[in-house]
Scaffold this motif. Structure first.
Motif, PDB file in Angstrom:
ATOM      1  N   ASP A  41       0.789   5.577   0.136  1.00  0.00           N
ATOM      2  CA  ASP A  41      -0.007   6.767   0.425  1.00  0.00           C
ATOM      3  C   ASP A  41       0.422   7.953  -0.416  1.00  0.00           C
ATOM      4  O   ASP A  41      -0.395   8.781  -0.786  1.00  0.00           O
ATOM      5  CB  ASP A  41       0.087   7.127   1.902  1.00  0.00           C
ATOM      6  CG  ASP A  41      -0.587   6.107   2.794  1.00  0.00           C
ATOM      7  OD1 ASP A  41      -0.081   5.896   3.900  1.00  0.00           O
ATOM      8  OD2 ASP A  41      -1.608   5.539   2.385  1.00  0.00           O
ATOM      9  N   ILE A  42       1.712   8.077  -0.685  1.00  0.00           N
ATOM     10  CA  ILE A  42       2.237   9.194  -1.471  1.00  0.00           C
ATOM     11  C   ILE A  42       3.053   8.626  -2.625  1.00  0.00           C
ATOM     12  O   ILE A  42       3.896   7.753  -2.421  1.00  0.00           O
ATOM     13  CB  ILE A  42       3.101  10.132  -0.617  1.00  0.00           C
ATOM     14  CG1 ILE A  42       2.244  10.760   0.485  1.00  0.00           C
ATOM     15  CG2 ILE A  42       3.737  11.219  -1.483  1.00  0.00           C
ATOM     16  CD1 ILE A  42       3.007  11.629   1.458  1.00  0.00           C
ATOM     17  N   VAL A 100      -5.806   9.338  -1.736  1.00  0.00           N
ATOM     18  CA  VAL A 100      -6.800   9.503  -0.674  1.00  0.00           C
ATOM     19  C   VAL A 100      -7.959   8.533  -0.821  1.00  0.00           C
ATOM     20  O   VAL A 100      -8.830   8.472   0.052  1.00  0.00           O
ATOM     21  CB  VAL A 100      -7.307  10.964  -0.616  1.00  0.00           C
ATOM     22  CG1 VAL A 100      -6.185  11.897  -0.168  1.00  0.00           C
ATOM     23  CG2 VAL A 100      -7.893  11.403  -1.938  1.00  0.00           C
ATOM     24  N   GLU A 154      -0.868  12.515  -2.932  1.00  0.00           N
ATOM     25  CA  GLU A 154      -1.306  11.641  -1.852  1.00  0.00           C
ATOM     26  C   GLU A 154      -2.525  10.888  -2.353  1.00  0.00           C
ATOM     27  O   GLU A 154      -3.487  11.490  -2.847  1.00  0.00           O
ATOM     28  CB  GLU A 154      -1.676  12.440  -0.611  1.00  0.00           C
ATOM     29  CG  GLU A 154      -2.173  11.547   0.506  1.00  0.00           C
ATOM     30  CD  GLU A 154      -2.554  12.314   1.755  1.00  0.00           C
ATOM     31  OE1 GLU A 154      -3.026  11.645   2.703  1.00  0.00           O
ATOM     32  OE2 GLU A 154      -2.402  13.541   1.791  1.00  0.00           O
ATOM     33  N   MET A 172      -6.639  11.250  -5.911  1.00  0.00           N
ATOM     34  CA  MET A 172      -5.384  11.791  -5.389  1.00  0.00           C
ATOM     35  C   MET A 172      -5.454  13.304  -5.307  1.00  0.00           C
ATOM     36  O   MET A 172      -6.145  13.939  -6.086  1.00  0.00           O
ATOM     37  CB  MET A 172      -4.236  11.445  -6.333  1.00  0.00           C
ATOM     38  CG  MET A 172      -4.079  10.001  -6.619  1.00  0.00           C
ATOM     39  SD  MET A 172      -2.708   9.812  -7.764  1.00  0.00           S
ATOM     40  CE  MET A 172      -3.296   8.444  -8.683  1.00  0.00           C
ATOM     41  N   GLU A 177      -9.265   4.685  -3.179  1.00  0.00           N
ATOM     42  CA  GLU A 177      -9.104   3.699  -4.246  1.00  0.00           C
ATOM     43  C   GLU A 177     -10.449   3.012  -4.442  1.00  0.00           C
ATOM     44  O   GLU A 177     -11.162   2.740  -3.479  1.00  0.00           O
ATOM     45  CB  GLU A 177      -8.032   2.687  -3.875  1.00  0.00           C
ATOM     46  CG  GLU A 177      -7.735   1.695  -4.963  1.00  0.00           C
ATOM     47  CD  GLU A 177      -6.597   0.743  -4.605  1.00  0.00           C
ATOM     48  OE1 GLU A 177      -6.523  -0.307  -5.248  1.00  0.00           O
ATOM     49  OE2 GLU A 177      -5.813   1.040  -3.688  1.00  0.00           O
ATOM     50  N   GLU A 205       0.833  -1.197   0.000  1.00  0.00           N
ATOM     51  CA  GLU A 205       0.000   0.000   0.000  1.00  0.00           C
ATOM     52  C   GLU A 205       0.874   1.256   0.000  1.00  0.00           C
ATOM     53  O   GLU A 205       1.843   1.355   0.731  1.00  0.00           O
ATOM     54  CB  GLU A 205      -0.901  -0.013   1.229  1.00  0.00           C
ATOM     55  CG  GLU A 205      -1.923   1.077   1.210  1.00  0.00           C
ATOM     56  CD  GLU A 205      -2.906   0.944   2.342  1.00  0.00           C
ATOM     57  OE1 GLU A 205      -3.366   1.989   2.816  1.00  0.00           O
ATOM     58  OE2 GLU A 205      -3.208  -0.183   2.753  1.00  0.00           O
TER      59      GLU A 205
END
Length: 102
Positions: free
Chosen positions: A15-16, A32, A30, A45, A34, A13
């Protein structure tokens, strides 16, 4: 023609991520949200820059995962109906995540 942003998507996974646009400019995003529908993966994102780092999320970008020449890439959603459907999902998701009482 869709704007193509290339990124190797790791199995863990993330995040950024840093994406490279058609002009070779690198942009940090980022992830945010899915969403998967009919075997297609979509990502919501927000770009990370000094302007957005300390503000609440107001706008986001939706990209979908595609395979081109054997490589996973993130591309814009060109079909308006498809984009509206995915945007509706993310709008509903984000409205549930935000606590409006505070």
């Amino acid at each position: 023609m869709s704007e193509e942003m290339k990124k190797d998507i790791p199995s863990e996974e993330v995040d950024i991520i840093t994406l490279t646009d058609e002009d070779g400019k690198e942009i940090d995003f980022e992830i945010v949200g899915e969403y998967e529908k009919d075997g297609q993966r979509y990502f919501a994102m927000i770009p990370l820059d000094e302007e957005n780092e300390n503000s609440e999320m107001t706008e986001y970008v939706i990209l979908k995962l595609a395979v081109e020449d054997g490589e996973e890439v993130l591309v814009t959603v060109d079909d308006d109906d498809e984009l509206d459907d995915v945007a509706d999902y993310f709008d509903d998701y984000f409205s549930q995540e935000i606590d409006y009482d505070n």
